[in-house]
Design an enzyme around this catalytic site. Structure first.
Site, mmCIF file in Angstrom:
data_model
loop_
_atom_site.group_PDB
_atom_site.id
_atom_site.type_symbol
_atom_site.label_atom_id
_atom_site.label_comp_id
_atom_site.label_asym_id
_atom_site.label_seq_id
_atom_site.Cartn_x
_atom_site.Cartn_y
_atom_site.Cartn_z
ATOM 1 C CD GLU A 154 -1.026 5.337 1.172
ATOM 2 O OE1 GLU A 154 -0.260 5.440 0.199
ATOM 3 O OE2 GLU A 154 -0.712 4.803 2.242
ATOM 4 C CD GLU A 306 -2.425 0.409 2.590
ATOM 5 O OE1 GLU A 306 -1.192 0.583 2.575
ATOM 6 O OE2 GLU A 306 -3.175 0.792 1.697
#
Ligand code: GLA
Length: 656
Positions: A154, A306
């Site tokens: 991320e 995720e």
């Protein structure tokens, strides 16, 4: 040919999640693997936050534990998405090299003790990151468990510090070549900001009042580019060792920090992390939006890297997923093109900042309700995989989105701080989603010729090329619907003469755009046949303009709220949800786009993927869905003739 997700899935749906064995005593690992097998886990992501374990002091290497985990997983047939650990440097790095720590706009240092405390511009950070990446690639490149590389995690950091400032100046020199060009692009004649030397140019640090918007815009571009350099540097290292192993880095959903189109083009696999709030009545639609965007970035199957099995821990109040919802949202991802359904994380932590974030195995253990649901889902996905893996999701509609436009439009001195691009994008996508019209996303400069309908909810900034592309699309028979605040600025964020691009005004039949009339919270404007929110405009249409929906009453009485000229539509307000849905559904019908299925009960989503029809009930009440013809429901194997019953959060995957 670059490798793709198919090289990792090999006809399966990847199912699993982040696995952080370093947080657990080694005795736990065999138990983990046993439970993974039971849950049909076939893929785990290792090493995302393992840097201090792998390199406990500068230059040291501790690979023994990772060797054992990799071997253990391989012995049990579980593939590994191996991460470079570079999103969370060990404490020694910041202590010995303070230049690796980023600084925010106020000059505050982001210290170790959390995560992502690295400066994208730090030469020292990049050197250490390259070294650990190189050694991981050299050691595990030939390991049979390796299926994919996961770079960093991320990417999302900003840095306003001195090394970043120097990098920003280099980036600007490459872009503008001369200070005159920079001064012109940034409009520095305003407020006495003219630069006489490159050394005077800074990142947009703390100022007394309103920052220069063009400077902020370039800083966003620069930041995305610097992070991308970090990504490609590591990617290129692992590629040297494993040219046939795909590489990814996970995006956050609809995240503003990276130019998602540019980034996706550099990845072999596009992956995303997705955490809709289980209590949000629009959670299912918000998920669909991100899934459509990710599929479009990937131009095919994508990876749900995720999601949460239960509650997250980053909201004020963190709700678990009611029974069935996790399965529904996972199937939704598959319906919308995912070939990998994974979680953060395998085993819920007992310590650390995320100990109250759920895992595939929660604190309740093997018998926990959430784990039992995860296990059932694993079996279902394994059954479904041969029917869906690799197949495409057809869409006749493209929603246009551009990060640069988002950045420019978000400036603090804008006409209404109530206008936030994600909200506008969500409202338009929702209208199409509720009308059961499947949408791709596209960049305004992409080839749009494959779409019957293109909608641009809000493209505040449009390059000349993009405007030309939209015009060409309509000229060659496409239908275009644009929302307000589109075509306002050029690529330097300079307002177009007349307040809106002249060619677009001509396209829509707008003679003069007199004023914007933004609306307060709760304020609405009446129009013939619809009610507007958020925004309204004082527009004068070209004389003789046909097909105009006027405002009714108030300051704008009789002026056009919606204009149509040929196949080009302009919507100068944000219609309430059912009005926007009706409007877009009728434009779509006019463009020859049919919903996936007619007459669906409220809350039921229908998506086609390949040959299959996915039906997803987002409601808590059971419903019956009429489906013409005869099908087999791949979830359960029953024959379906004429109609199918979906329980609360129920789903069916129908094959003709
Ligand atoms: C992100 C991160 C994970 C974890 C989850 C929690 O997606 O990538 O490491 O922090 O959020 O929701």
């Amino acid at each position: 040919m670059r490798p793709t997700l198919a090289d990792a899935t090999r006809g399966r749906i990847l199912f699993g999640g982040d696995y952080n064995p370093e947080q657990w005593p080694e005795e736990t690992w065999p138990e983990d693997v046993r439970l993974m097998r039971q849950a049909r886990v076939n893929s785990v992501t290792l090493g995302v936050f393992s840097w201090s374990k792998l390199e406990p002091e500068p230059g040291a290497r501790e690979f023994g534990w990772l060797d054992r985990v990799m071997d253990l997983l391989h012995e049990h047939g579980i593939g590994v998405v191996l991460a470079t650990p570079t999103s969370s440097p060990p404490p020694w790095m910041g202590r010995l090299h303070p230049d690796t720590l980023p600084r925010d706009a106020d000059g505050r240092t982001e210290w170790w003790g959390g995560r992502q405390h690295f400066s994208h511009s730090s030469a020292t950070y990049r050197r250490y990151a390259a070294a650990i990446t190189e050694d991981l690639a050299a050691r595990y490149g030939t390991h049979p468990a390796l299926t994919m590389w996961h770079i960093n995690n991320e990417y999302c950091t900003f840095d306003h510090g001195d090394e970043a400032a120097a990098a920003f100046r280099r980036w600007l020199r490459a872009k503008y070549a001369s200070l005159d060009a920079l001064n012109s692009a940034w409009g520095t004649a305003f407020w006495s900001q003219g630069y006489d030397t490159w050394d005077g140019v800074l990142p947009p640090r703390h100022v007394h009042y309103l920052k220069n918007p063009a400077q902020v815009l370039d800083f966003r571009r620069f930041t995305s580019d610097m992070l991308l350099e970090c990504f490609t540097a590591e990617r290129d290292i692992v590629r040297r060792y494993t040219p046939h192993t795909p590489v990814t880095s996970n995006f956050m959903p609809l995240w503003s920090g990276q130019d998602g189109w540019r980034w996706a083009a550099e990845e072999d696999v596009v992956s995303v992390d997705l955490y809709p709030d289980p209590r949000d009545p629009l959670g299912g639609q918000r998920g669909a939006l991100v899934q459509d965007l990710t599929r479009s970035q990937a131009r095919g199957p994508w990876m749900l890297m995720e999601q949460a099995a239960g509650p997250v821990n980053f909201r004020g109040v963190n709700h678990p997923k009611p029974r069935g919802l996790g399965r529904l949202w996972s199937l939704q991802a598959v319906a919308r093109g995912a070939d990998a359904v994974c979680y953060f994380q395998w085993r819920q932590s007992r310590q650390g900042a995320e100990k109250f974030h759920s895992g595939m195995i929660g604190h309740a253990g093997e018998g926990g309700r959430t784990h039992q649901e995860v296990r059932r889902l694993g079996s279902e996905l394994a059954e479904l995989a041969p029917e869906v893996s690799g197949s495409r999701v057809p869409a006749d509609i493209a929603v246009l989105h551009d990060w640069h436009s988002w950045w420019a439009g978000a400036h603090e001195g804008r006409p209404s701080d109530r206008v936030e691009l994600p909200d506008v994008l969500t409202a338009w996508h929702r209208a199409l989603w509720e009308a059961h019209l499947t949408t791709d996303f596209a960049h305004p400069e992409h080839d749009l010729s494959g779409y019957r309908l293109v909608v641009a909810p809000q493209l505040y900034l449009l390059t000349d090329t993009a405007v030309g592309n939209l015009l060409g699309y309509v000229r060659s028979g496409g239908t275009l619907v644009c929302g307000f605040l589109t075509g306002i600025a050029d690529e330097d964020d300079r307002v177009r003469p007349g307040g809106m691009d002249a060619r677009l005004r001509e396209l829509f039949g707008i003679r003069t755009l007199h004023e914007w009339w933004p609306l307060e919270a709760g304020e609405t404007v009446e129009c013939a046949g619809l009610r507007g929110t958020l925004w309204s405009e004082e527009i004068e249409a070209e004389p003789g303009a046909a097909d105009v929906v006027p405002y009714r009453g108030g300051e704008l009485d009789g002026m056009p709220a919606v204009l149509r000229k040929g196949r080009a539509w302009y919507v100068s307000t944000l219609p309430e949800p059912h009005d926007l849905r009706a409007l877009l559904a009728s434009v779509a019908a006019g463009a020859g786009v049919r919903p996936v299925l007619e007459g669906l009960p409220a809350g039921v989503e229908a998506v086609r993927r390949g040959e299959l029809l996915f039906l997803l009930n987002h409601g808590r009440e059971p419903v019956t869905v009429e489906v013409p013809g005869s099908h087999r429901d791949l979830l359960g194997g029953e024959k379906v003739t004429g109609s199918v019953r979906l329980g609360r959060y129920g789903a069916a995957v129908l094959r003709p």
